[in-house]
Scaffold this motif. Structure first.
Motif, PDB file in Angstrom:
ATOM      1  N   GLU A   6      -3.009   5.981 -12.105  1.00  0.00           N
ATOM      2  CA  GLU A   6      -3.159   5.343 -10.641  1.00  0.00           C
ATOM      3  C   GLU A   6      -4.478   5.218 -10.233  1.00  0.00           C
ATOM      4  O   GLU A   6      -5.476   5.576 -10.827  1.00  0.00           O
ATOM      5  CB  GLU A   6      -2.673   6.393  -9.737  1.00  0.00           C
ATOM      6  CG  GLU A   6      -1.030   7.163 -10.047  1.00  0.00           C
ATOM      7  CD  GLU A   6      -1.043   8.245 -10.748  1.00  0.00           C
ATOM      8  OE1 GLU A   6      -0.066   8.913 -10.781  1.00  0.00           O
ATOM      9  OE2 GLU A   6      -2.232   8.490 -11.448  1.00  0.00           O
ATOM     10  N   SER A   7      -4.669   4.156  -8.955  1.00  0.00           N
ATOM     11  CA  SER A   7      -5.793   3.940  -8.771  1.00  0.00           C
ATOM     12  C   SER A   7      -5.595   3.284  -7.312  1.00  0.00           C
ATOM     13  O   SER A   7      -4.266   3.175  -6.973  1.00  0.00           O
ATOM     14  CB  SER A   7      -6.529   2.607  -9.531  1.00  0.00           C
ATOM     15  OG  SER A   7      -5.863   1.633  -9.616  1.00  0.00           O
ATOM     16  N   GLY A   8      -6.614   3.392  -6.489  1.00  0.00           N
ATOM     17  CA  GLY A   8      -6.542   2.546  -5.266  1.00  0.00           C
ATOM     18  C   GLY A   8      -6.533   3.526  -3.999  1.00  0.00           C
ATOM     19  O   GLY A   8      -6.509   2.991  -2.856  1.00  0.00           O
ATOM     20  N   GLY A   9      -6.685   4.970  -4.204  1.00  0.00           N
ATOM     21  CA  GLY A   9      -6.672   5.757  -3.298  1.00  0.00           C
ATOM     22  C   GLY A   9      -8.165   5.870  -2.398  1.00  0.00           C
ATOM     23  O   GLY A   9      -9.194   5.108  -3.044  1.00  0.00           O
ATOM     24  N   GLY A  10      -8.109   6.361  -1.567  1.00  0.00           N
ATOM     25  CA  GLY A  10      -9.413   6.437  -0.679  1.00  0.00           C
ATOM     26  C   GLY A  10      -9.178   7.156   0.795  1.00  0.00           C
ATOM     27  O   GLY A  10      -8.174   7.719   0.891  1.00  0.00           O
ATOM     28  N   LEU A  11     -10.249   7.084   1.376  1.00  0.00           N
ATOM     29  CA  LEU A  11     -10.291   7.333   2.874  1.00  0.00           C
ATOM     30  C   LEU A  11     -10.163   6.412   3.805  1.00  0.00           C
ATOM     31  O   LEU A  11     -10.915   5.089   3.791  1.00  0.00           O
ATOM     32  CB  LEU A  11     -11.715   8.046   3.261  1.00  0.00           C
ATOM     33  CG  LEU A  11     -12.119   8.538   4.521  1.00  0.00           C
ATOM     34  CD1 LEU A  11     -10.935   9.699   5.064  1.00  0.00           C
ATOM     35  CD2 LEU A  11     -13.219   9.067   4.873  1.00  0.00           C
ATOM     36  N   ALA A  23      -0.707   1.786 -13.504  1.00  0.00           N
ATOM     37  CA  ALA A  23      -0.686   0.950 -14.638  1.00  0.00           C
ATOM     38  C   ALA A  23      -0.121   1.777 -15.580  1.00  0.00           C
ATOM     39  O   ALA A  23      -0.531   3.183 -15.865  1.00  0.00           O
ATOM     40  CB  ALA A  23      -1.815   0.397 -15.204  1.00  0.00           C
ATOM     41  N   VAL A  24       0.977   1.292 -16.586  1.00  0.00           N
ATOM     42  CA  VAL A  24       1.671   1.989 -17.458  1.00  0.00           C
ATOM     43  C   VAL A  24       1.194   1.650 -19.157  1.00  0.00           C
ATOM     44  O   VAL A  24       1.201   0.353 -19.226  1.00  0.00           O
ATOM     45  CB  VAL A  24       3.166   2.091 -17.571  1.00  0.00           C
ATOM     46  CG1 VAL A  24       3.648   2.717 -18.491  1.00  0.00           C
ATOM     47  CG2 VAL A  24       3.589   2.471 -16.012  1.00  0.00           C
ATOM     48  N   HIS A  33      12.495   2.632 -14.801  1.00  0.00           N
ATOM     49  CA  HIS A  33      12.395   2.828 -13.227  1.00  0.00           C
ATOM     50  C   HIS A  33      11.221   3.483 -12.785  1.00  0.00           C
ATOM     51  O   HIS A  33      10.728   4.470 -13.531  1.00  0.00           O
ATOM     52  CB  HIS A  33      13.585   3.545 -12.717  1.00  0.00           C
ATOM     53  CG  HIS A  33      14.848   2.969 -13.282  1.00  0.00           C
ATOM     54  ND1 HIS A  33      15.430   1.823 -12.944  1.00  0.00           N
ATOM     55  CD2 HIS A  33      15.931   3.609 -14.495  1.00  0.00           C
ATOM     56  CE1 HIS A  33      16.522   1.624 -13.647  1.00  0.00           C
ATOM     57  NE2 HIS A  33      16.787   2.583 -14.563  1.00  0.00           N
ATOM     58  N   MET A  34      10.613   3.128 -11.633  1.00  0.00           N
ATOM     59  CA  MET A  34       9.287   3.720 -11.164  1.00  0.00           C
ATOM     60  C   MET A  34       9.486   4.212  -9.821  1.00  0.00           C
ATOM     61  O   MET A  34      10.370   3.944  -8.887  1.00  0.00           O
ATOM     62  CB  MET A  34       8.316   2.771 -11.250  1.00  0.00           C
ATOM     63  CG  MET A  34       7.964   2.143 -12.594  1.00  0.00           C
ATOM     64  SD  MET A  34       7.169   3.295 -13.849  1.00  0.00           S
ATOM     65  CE  MET A  34       5.819   3.852 -13.086  1.00  0.00           C
ATOM     66  N   ARG A  76       2.333  -7.451 -15.768  1.00  0.00           N
ATOM     67  CA  ARG A  76       1.016  -6.518 -15.668  1.00  0.00           C
ATOM     68  C   ARG A  76       1.321  -5.107 -16.001  1.00  0.00           C
ATOM     69  O   ARG A  76       0.409  -4.387 -15.882  1.00  0.00           O
ATOM     70  CB  ARG A  76       0.363  -6.875 -14.428  1.00  0.00           C
ATOM     71  CG  ARG A  76      -0.104  -8.246 -14.328  1.00  0.00           C
ATOM     72  CD  ARG A  76      -0.916  -8.467 -13.021  1.00  0.00           C
ATOM     73  NE  ARG A  76      -1.537  -9.703 -12.897  1.00  0.00           N
ATOM     74  CZ  ARG A  76      -1.009 -11.177 -12.355  1.00  0.00           C
ATOM     75  NH1 ARG A  76       0.160 -10.839 -12.416  1.00  0.00           N
ATOM     76  NH2 ARG A  76      -1.826 -11.940 -12.565  1.00  0.00           N
ATOM     77  N   ASN A  77       2.519  -4.954 -16.200  1.00  0.00           N
ATOM     78  CA  ASN A  77       2.720  -3.300 -16.506  1.00  0.00           C
ATOM     79  C   ASN A  77       2.281  -2.415 -15.209  1.00  0.00           C
ATOM     80  O   ASN A  77       1.905  -1.394 -15.612  1.00  0.00           O
ATOM     81  CB  ASN A  77       2.182  -2.925 -17.484  1.00  0.00           C
ATOM     82  CG  ASN A  77       2.691  -3.247 -18.948  1.00  0.00           C
ATOM     83  OD1 ASN A  77       3.778  -4.295 -18.999  1.00  0.00           O
ATOM     84  ND2 ASN A  77       2.312  -3.079 -20.156  1.00  0.00           N
ATOM     85  N   THR A  78       2.456  -2.797 -14.006  1.00  0.00           N
ATOM     86  CA  THR A  78       1.952  -2.391 -12.925  1.00  0.00           C
ATOM     87  C   THR A  78       2.931  -1.983 -11.840  1.00  0.00           C
ATOM     88  O   THR A  78       3.644  -3.149 -11.438  1.00  0.00           O
ATOM     89  CB  THR A  78       0.600  -3.052 -12.584  1.00  0.00           C
ATOM     90  OG1 THR A  78      -0.237  -3.038 -13.471  1.00  0.00           O
ATOM     91  CG2 THR A  78      -0.066  -2.067 -11.328  1.00  0.00           C
TER      92      THR A  78
END
Length: 123
Positions: A6-11, A23-24, A33-34, A76-78
């Motif tokens: 996982e990415s993209g987290g923040g404040l 991304a897998v 299924h995701m 993109r496997n995302t």
């Protein structure tokens, strides 16, 4: 070895937006299924959203419906979670998950899990 990252987290301030990515690696993505789940400190892990392998169907928790959008790019496997109109109660570690057989709202249905990304929403 199958890995979900996982990415993209923040404040972000209340009312703002974030887009999470997952991304897998290590196995075919297009037949998984995701789902997205979240967990706040001292709380149980709860369902957020799920999308079928083809991307043809989605389902959301009532707490995020009309604010969050799950999508995927199989090339993109995302898988993504677009989060709009964020509220302080959305603060949690967000996890992506995958399963070969189910597009489900129950965490025990999923076989693969990422490490999580922190989302903090301030007032």
């Amino acid at each position: 070895q199958v890995q979900l990252v996982e990415s993209g987290g923040g404040l972000v301030q209340a009312g703002g937006s974030l887009r999470l990515s997952c991304a897998v690696y290590g196995r075919t993505f297009s037949n998984l299924h995701m789902g997205w789940f979240r967990q706040a400190p001292g709380k149980e892990r709860t369902f957020v959203a799920t999308i079928t392998a083809s991307g043809g169907s989605t389902y959301y928790s009532n707490s995020v419906k009309d604010r969050f959008t799950i999508s995927r790019d199989n090339a993109r496997n995302t898988v993504y979670l677009q989060m709009n109109s964020l509220k302080p109660e959305d603060t949690a570690v967000y996890y992506c998950a995958g399963d070969q057989y189910h597009s489900a709202s129950l965490d025990y249905e999923y076989d693969y899990w990422g490490q999580g990304t922190q989302v903090t929403v301030s007032s």
